[in-house]
Design an enzyme around this catalytic site. Structure first.
Site, short mmCIF file in Angstrom:
data_model
loop_
_atom_site.label_atom_id
_atom_site.label_comp_id
_atom_site.label_asym_id
_atom_site.label_seq_id
_atom_site.Cartn_x
_atom_site.Cartn_y
_atom_site.Cartn_z
N THR A 77 0.78 -1.47 0.08
CA THR A 77 0.35 0.18 -0.28
C THR A 77 0.99 1.20 0.04
OG1 THR A 77 -1.70 -1.30 1.16
CG2 THR A 77 -1.59 1.62 0.89
N HIS A 113 -2.58 -2.88 -5.56
CA HIS A 113 -1.56 -4.51 -5.84
C HIS A 113 -2.70 -5.35 -5.47
CE1 HIS A 113 -2.27 -4.71 -1.84
NE2 HIS A 113 -1.94 -3.95 -1.27
C1 GP9 Z 1 -2.93 -1.24 6.37
C2 GP9 Z 1 -3.41 -0.54 4.65
C3 GP9 Z 1 -2.90 -2.04 4.14
O1 GP9 Z 1 -2.62 0.63 6.95
O2 GP9 Z 1 -2.91 0.33 4.44
O3 GP9 Z 1 -1.36 -1.91 4.17
P1 GP9 Z 1 -0.76 -3.80 2.47
O4 GP9 Z 1 -1.06 -4.32 3.76
O5 GP9 Z 1 -1.94 -3.26 2.21
O6 GP9 Z 1 -0.44 -2.81 2.53
MN MN Z 2 -2.67 -2.58 0.36
#
Ligand code: GP9
Ligand code: MN
Length: 430
Positions: free
Chosen positions: A82, A258
């Site tokens: 993310t 993603h």
């Molecule tokens: C957590 C969320 C998830 O705050 O943005 O992140 P990810 O695990 O998808 O990298």
């Molecule tokens: Mn994510």
């Protein structure tokens, strides 16, 4: 070192992709609302699971006359997941080879990111996310990006039945966000980071009004259910935007960050995509990295845009739609609408996809057919070498910018460096 910056600026000059006149500034002065569709892959759009449409609302936005939709748009994240998607969308720099820009460089580095660029145009900026503010080091990184506001979980309800592993459930999150959004000085640049459609896609009895898949892999089976929930949440959010009157003055950008189904699980998913599990290969994996990218501009005529692109292309595309020149900025993507747009989509590991070629490891495929290309003609080899060079150059220079914190040596024209100390997002300290 400081002189490395000359090389970067030289690259920018040689690879400038000017805006398309007809679209430059069509969204000038509008609010920007990003909706981050967690783990959402392109294949979900228009998909039916056993005859039932998974995401009817997102499908309607995808095909809406006022949406600019990109069916050949790929995520480019690495280990930063993310946070890599955020890095690319906010800065048009790549994530780093290992780890996350947000956690490793977010606090200290100098950035010329969307919130700060838009501040020069009179924009207020805010990020909304129903998880704790320190996750992915957002609370520090957002100060470096120049975010005016960060509404993290401390601004929202926190009863146990409203929470999932990564924070507030999307419907509650988006509903409770509107009261903050309405207070923002316009025009604003905002983003809403959802969490419900996150691995392992657990069943939620309160919100399970869609059937699960039947592969026997619970994360694949649940993915359709949580994606359906996200779809309903986004539909409700559009209604709030319309009810509040914000909708007409805004452009709404939806993107997937993603994949949701990992490469190792793709063979199990294959039959649901009409593919043979045993014939699944790295070409298929590459094609699965498509994620949605849609720019919904009420009052404008959009369409389906087939050009290939990825997450580093988002910022220059957005800035041009808002009528802002990108000439002086260090950005490794190019405006998707530009005649000069670079359609070589770099994955973080150096593999790439172009409209003609898909390179995965040592294998080159024909992107249109999926056939392995052997006995390349000299002309094909030349094109592939050029694509590879473009990928290596961009990844290498982006790494230099981040590892060397090179932007501290360069201030673009009409840009005020971010004063990190000016921002504090803690609710109790207001
Ligand atoms: C957590 C969320 C998830 O705050 O943005 O992140 P990810 O695990 O998808 O990298
Ligand atoms: Mn994510």
């Amino acid at each position: 070192s400081e002189s490395d910056m000359d090389e970067v600026l030289e690259y920018m000059k040689e690879n400038e992709a000017p805006p398309k006149d007809a679209l430059f500034g069509v969204a000038k002065g509008k609010n920007v609302i990003y909706i981050h569709l967690e783990s959402f892959q392109q294949f979900l759009l228009d998909y039916q699971l056993e005859g039932q449409t998974v995401t009817p609302f997102l499908n309607s936005i995808y095909h809406d006359a006022s949406t600019f939709s990109f069916p050949n748009f790929f995520h480019q994240v690495g280990q930063g997941k993310t946070s890599d998607a955020e890095t690319m969308l906010e800065t048009s720099l790549f994530g780093i080879q290992q780890g996350s820009v947000f956690t490793q460089y977010g606090t200290e580095n100098t950035f010329q990111a969307a919130p700060a660029i838009l501040k020069e145009e009179g924009y207020t900026s805010a990020s909304f996310h129903g998880n704790g503010g320190s996750f992915w080091n957002r609370d520090n990184t957002y100060r470096s990006l120049g975010y005016d506001y960060f509404f993290d979980s401390s601004y929202y309800s926190n009863e146990k039945n409203m929470l999932a592993e990564y924070g507030l459930k999307d419907k509650i999150f988006l509903k409770e966000s509107v009261k903050y959004l309405e207070q923002l000085q316009q025009p604003f640049y905002s983003k809403f980071i959802t969490v419900s459609n996150h691995f392992p896609y657990p069943e939620d009895e309160l919100n399970a009004d869609f059937p699960r898949g039947k592969t026997g892999d619970s994360s694949i089976d649940g993915y359709f259910q949580t994606a359906h929930y996200l779809d309903e949440a986004v539909q409700e959010f559009f209604k709030y935007l319309k009810d509040s009157g914000l909708y007409d003055n805004s452009i709404i950008v939806l993107y997937g960050d993603h994949y949701g189904i990992s490469t190792s699980r793709n063979p199990t998913l294959a039959p649901l995509l009409g593919k043979d599990e045993d014939e699944w290969n790295s070409y298929n994996n590459a094609m699965m990295q498509r994620v949605p990218f849609m720019v919904h501009i009420p009052g404008q005529t959009g369409g389906m845009f087939e050009q290939y692109g990825g997450q580093t292309d988002v910022l220059p595309t957005l800035l041009h739609l808002l009528g802002i020149s990108t000439t002086d900025y260090v950005q490794f993507g190019t405006d998707l609408f530009s005649e000069k747009h670079n359609q070589v989509v770099a994955f973080r590991n150096g593999d790439f996809v172009t409209p003609k070629y898909t390179k995965m490891g040592a294998t080159v495929y024909d992107t249109a057919t999926g056939n392995v290309l052997e006995d390349l003609t000299p002309a094909q080899q030349e094109e592939i070498d050029q694509a590879e060079q473009s990928v290596d150059t961009r990844l290498g220079l982006s790494d230099k910018v981040i590892n060397g914190d090179l932007l501290r040596y360069y201030t673009p024209a009409n840009f005020s460096p971010v004063d990190k100390a000016a921002y504090n997002y803690h609710k109790q300290m207001e």
